[in-house]
Write a protein that holds these residues in place. Structure first.
Motif, PDB file in Angstrom:
ATOM      1  N   PRO A  67       0.874  -1.272  -0.065  1.00 47.72           N
ATOM      2  CA  PRO A  67       0.040  -0.038   0.246  1.00 47.72           C
ATOM      3  C   PRO A  67       0.953   1.177  -0.177  1.00 47.72           C
ATOM      4  O   PRO A  67       0.476   2.292  -0.604  1.00 47.72           O
ATOM      5  N   VAL A  68       2.130   1.299   0.760  1.00 48.34           N
ATOM      6  CA  VAL A  68       2.825   2.407   0.758  1.00 48.34           C
ATOM      7  C   VAL A  68       3.559   2.592  -0.654  1.00 48.34           C
ATOM      8  O   VAL A  68       3.637   3.773  -1.121  1.00 48.34           O
ATOM      9  N   SER A  69       3.895   1.480  -1.250  1.00 50.47           N
ATOM     10  CA  SER A  69       4.485   1.593  -2.537  1.00 50.47           C
ATOM     11  C   SER A  69       3.626   2.165  -3.490  1.00 50.47           C
ATOM     12  O   SER A  69       3.860   3.270  -4.465  1.00 50.47           O
ATOM     13  N   ARG A  70       2.254   1.801  -3.423  1.00 54.17           N
ATOM     14  CA  ARG A  70       1.339   2.527  -4.538  1.00 54.17           C
ATOM     15  C   ARG A  70       1.059   4.171  -4.261  1.00 54.17           C
ATOM     16  O   ARG A  70       1.169   4.683  -5.272  1.00 54.17           O
ATOM     17  N   LEU A  71       1.242   4.357  -2.994  1.00 55.84           N
ATOM     18  CA  LEU A  71       0.901   5.673  -2.754  1.00 55.84           C
ATOM     19  C   LEU A  71       2.385   6.648  -3.021  1.00 55.84           C
ATOM     20  O   LEU A  71       2.069   7.628  -3.864  1.00 55.84           O
ATOM     21  N   VAL A  72       3.485   6.052  -2.805  1.00 57.75           N
ATOM     22  CA  VAL A  72       4.746   6.755  -3.365  1.00 57.75           C
ATOM     23  C   VAL A  72       4.563   6.834  -4.888  1.00 57.75           C
ATOM     24  O   VAL A  72       5.063   7.768  -5.322  1.00 57.75           O
ATOM     25  N   GLY A  73       4.165   5.817  -5.554  1.00 55.57           N
ATOM     26  CA  GLY A  73       4.245   5.783  -6.897  1.00 55.57           C
ATOM     27  C   GLY A  73       3.119   6.584  -7.585  1.00 55.57           C
ATOM     28  O   GLY A  73       3.650   7.346  -8.364  1.00 55.57           O
ATOM     29  N   GLU A  74       2.090   6.891  -6.961  1.00 57.20           N
ATOM     30  CA  GLU A  74       1.449   7.902  -7.529  1.00 57.20           C
ATOM     31  C   GLU A  74       1.877   9.324  -7.217  1.00 57.20           C
ATOM     32  O   GLU A  74       1.747  10.182  -8.148  1.00 57.20           O
ATOM     33  N   MET A  75       2.540   9.745  -6.069  1.00 56.68           N
ATOM     34  CA  MET A  75       3.242  10.936  -5.900  1.00 56.68           C
ATOM     35  C   MET A  75       4.249  10.978  -6.971  1.00 56.68           C
ATOM     36  O   MET A  75       4.590  12.155  -7.301  1.00 56.68           O
ATOM     37  N   VAL A  76       5.153   9.984  -7.239  1.00 49.73           N
ATOM     38  CA  VAL A  76       6.074  10.239  -8.377  1.00 49.73           C
ATOM     39  C   VAL A  76       5.561  10.456  -9.706  1.00 49.73           C
ATOM     40  O   VAL A  76       6.018  11.377 -10.273  1.00 49.73           O
ATOM     41  N   VAL A  77       4.512   9.847  -9.992  1.00 48.88           N
ATOM     42  CA  VAL A  77       3.918  10.174 -11.161  1.00 48.88           C
ATOM     43  C   VAL A  77       3.231  11.728 -11.299  1.00 48.88           C
ATOM     44  O   VAL A  77       3.376  12.466 -12.177  1.00 48.88           O
ATOM     45  N   LEU A  78       2.690  11.949 -10.371  1.00 50.34           N
ATOM     46  CA  LEU A  78       2.151  13.553 -10.339  1.00 50.34           C
ATOM     47  C   LEU A  78       3.380  14.333 -10.392  1.00 50.34           C
ATOM     48  O   LEU A  78       3.189  15.436 -11.123  1.00 50.34           O
ATOM     49  N   SER A 123      -8.011  11.416  -2.231  1.00 46.42           N
ATOM     50  CA  SER A 123      -7.022  10.820  -2.959  1.00 46.42           C
ATOM     51  C   SER A 123      -6.070  11.999  -3.327  1.00 46.42           C
ATOM     52  O   SER A 123      -6.360  12.863  -3.342  1.00 46.42           O
ATOM     53  N   ILE A 124      -4.823  11.430  -3.678  1.00 46.48           N
ATOM     54  CA  ILE A 124      -3.725  12.189  -4.496  1.00 46.48           C
ATOM     55  C   ILE A 124      -4.387  13.025  -5.837  1.00 46.48           C
ATOM     56  O   ILE A 124      -4.155  14.115  -6.091  1.00 46.48           O
ATOM     57  N   GLU A 125      -5.058  12.206  -6.419  1.00 47.65           N
ATOM     58  CA  GLU A 125      -5.858  12.692  -7.650  1.00 47.65           C
ATOM     59  C   GLU A 125      -6.612  13.807  -7.332  1.00 47.65           C
ATOM     60  O   GLU A 125      -6.551  14.781  -8.000  1.00 47.65           O
ATOM     61  N   ASP A 126      -7.741  13.610  -6.110  1.00 51.20           N
ATOM     62  CA  ASP A 126      -8.645  14.650  -5.851  1.00 51.20           C
ATOM     63  C   ASP A 126      -7.668  15.865  -5.454  1.00 51.20           C
ATOM     64  O   ASP A 126      -8.345  17.035  -5.541  1.00 51.20           O
ATOM     65  N   ALA A 127      -6.677  15.698  -4.540  1.00 55.39           N
ATOM     66  CA  ALA A 127      -6.153  16.600  -4.020  1.00 55.39           C
ATOM     67  C   ALA A 127      -5.193  17.685  -5.196  1.00 55.39           C
ATOM     68  O   ALA A 127      -5.312  18.742  -5.025  1.00 55.39           O
ATOM     69  N   ALA A 128      -4.836  16.917  -6.170  1.00 54.49           N
ATOM     70  CA  ALA A 128      -4.231  17.724  -7.257  1.00 54.49           C
ATOM     71  C   ALA A 128      -5.420  18.644  -7.978  1.00 54.49           C
ATOM     72  O   ALA A 128      -5.096  19.862  -8.327  1.00 54.49           O
ATOM     73  N   HIS A 129      -6.600  18.026  -8.165  1.00 52.92           N
ATOM     74  CA  HIS A 129      -7.736  18.855  -8.885  1.00 52.92           C
ATOM     75  C   HIS A 129      -8.013  19.810  -7.837  1.00 52.92           C
ATOM     76  O   HIS A 129      -8.240  21.083  -8.499  1.00 52.92           O
ATOM     77  N   GLN A 130      -8.184  19.776  -6.722  1.00 57.62           N
ATOM     78  CA  GLN A 130      -8.347  20.760  -5.879  1.00 57.62           C
ATOM     79  C   GLN A 130      -7.221  22.013  -5.797  1.00 57.62           C
ATOM     80  O   GLN A 130      -7.616  23.252  -5.903  1.00 57.62           O
ATOM     81  N   TYR A 131      -6.056  21.737  -5.807  1.00 56.96           N
ATOM     82  CA  TYR A 131      -4.995  22.786  -5.842  1.00 56.96           C
ATOM     83  C   TYR A 131      -5.325  23.449  -7.221  1.00 56.96           C
ATOM     84  O   TYR A 131      -5.313  24.821  -7.185  1.00 56.96           O
ATOM     85  N   PHE A 132      -5.337  22.906  -8.288  1.00 60.13           N
ATOM     86  CA  PHE A 132      -5.432  23.317  -9.743  1.00 60.13           C
ATOM     87  C   PHE A 132      -6.799  24.491  -9.744  1.00 60.13           C
ATOM     88  O   PHE A 132      -6.985  25.678 -10.158  1.00 60.13           O
ATOM     89  N   GLN A 133      -7.947  23.888  -8.961  1.00 61.37           N
ATOM     90  CA  GLN A 133      -8.845  24.997  -9.041  1.00 61.37           C
ATOM     91  C   GLN A 133      -8.814  25.984  -8.154  1.00 61.37           C
ATOM     92  O   GLN A 133      -9.210  27.366  -8.290  1.00 61.37           O
ATOM     93  N   GLN A 134      -8.045  26.029  -6.983  1.00 55.46           N
ATOM     94  CA  GLN A 134      -7.996  26.930  -6.027  1.00 55.46           C
ATOM     95  C   GLN A 134      -6.739  27.812  -6.251  1.00 55.46           C
ATOM     96  O   GLN A 134      -6.988  29.071  -6.190  1.00 55.46           O
TER      97      GLN A 134
END
Length: 319
Positions: free
Chosen positions: A45-56, A145-156
């Motif tokens: 589970p940690v690897s998946r989370l780190v992987g998402e952050m690396v992609v973003l 999620s990380i995806e949702d946080a990214a969307h929130q950043y771009f909106q705000q």
């Protein structure tokens, strides 16, 4: 046997869908993300989370038009209380995570990224060097999620209509399992600024009964966003599916133009010189306390796990 395309991994492919006035980037990470996760041997589970952050970080960092650093960092009350991904323009990435093993075990192997992170914040920092001011954007993490946080950043913060898809998974590579990751980002960048109007953020303390401000989304953006939302996780990590093929699947009816791909590499910024310089900044008392039983100072880089031995006299510690 289906052909794979390792030569097309660890690249970012910029693209434009001109009829929809949309631009974006797509990436597929193979050896790069596998090296980061394999080195640290994080639980799944940690690897998946780190992987998402690396992609973003890769999708956002490769958009920088200057030499500098882009960093994503979370600080939360979850089982994974810190995640850090550094992107040094134009192409260097490093990452690490800090987690509580006992709390992670309680959540189980199927824990979602939202459960792992808990509540806190995600910081996006752009550092152009000592002579320029740093920019930092903060997004509250409240179970999204990380995806949702990214969307929130771009909106705000950026107020640019943006859609991001991230995926991480394991594939069988010979006798071992290998990590892969991928992502796509699309943004609406029309020539007319009037078409960028968005609804105001909720004021929070508005009188009861106040109608929220609403702005109809531009049809071109709705189409681009909706197409990207159809992308499935397996399409982003499939080693047999090229980025060009994925983009054609999504936008062939409108026409999509791709640009020169940008390579990215897993590379740490640490060095013996940097370590010695950092240690010299501590007080005399602190430096003395660092000396181990073997008479040397040992430092391990959290990003790349490289261990450095420093002699006390190198940092001004007397016998």
């Amino acid at each position: 046997m289906t052909d794979t395309h390792p030569e097309l991994d660890d690249l970012v492919l910029p693209f434009a869908v001109e009829p929809l006035e949309a631009r974006g980037r797509v990436t597929r990470l193979g050896r790069l993300v596998d090296r980061i996760l394999e080195r640290h041997a994080y639980p799944g589970p940690v690897s998946r989370l780190v992987g998402e952050m690396v992609v973003l970080a890769v999708l956002l960092g490769t958009s920088l038009k200057f030499q500098g650093r882009f960093q994503l960092q979370t600080r939360t009350d979850g089982a994974v209380d810190m995640l850090v991904v550094d992107f040094e323009a134009p192409d260097k990435v490093r990452a690490y995570a800090r987690y509580d093993g006992d709390r992670l075990a309680e959540l189980g192997s199927d824990a979602t990224p939202e459960a792992l992170l808990g509540r806190g914040h995600l910081a996006l920092t752009i550092d152009q060097g000592a002579e320029m001011s740093r920019y930092q954007g903060i997004v509250a993490l409240e179970g999204q999620s990380i995806e949702d946080a990214a969307h929130q950043y771009f909106q705000q913060s950026e107020q640019i209509p943006t859609r991001v898809r991230l995926a991480v998974g394991e594939t069988v590579n010979g006798a071992r399992h290998a990590w892969r990751a991928g992502g796509i980002l699309v943004q609406f960048l029309p020539s007319s600024p009037d078409r960028l109007r968005q609804a105001d953020l909720h004021p929070g303390d508005a009188p009861e009964g106040t109608a929220p401000h609403a702005v109809a989304e531009d049809d071109a953006w709705v189409e681009a966003r909706s197409l990207v939302e159809t992308v499935e996780d397996h399409e982003l990590i499939d080693p047999t599916l090229t980025s060009e093929t994925l983009l054609y699947r999504l936008f062939h009816e409108r026409g999509v133009r791709v640009f020169e791909p940008q390579p990215v590499v897993e590379r740490c910024r640490c060095s013996r010189e940097r370590i010695v310089g950092m240690l010299r900044q501590f007080s005399d008392e602190e430096r003395h306390s660092m000396v181990g039983d073997d008479g040397r100072i040992g430092i391990t880089c959290e990003f790349c796990s490289t261990h450095y031995h420093v002699e006390p006299e190198e940092i001004g510690v007397d016998e």
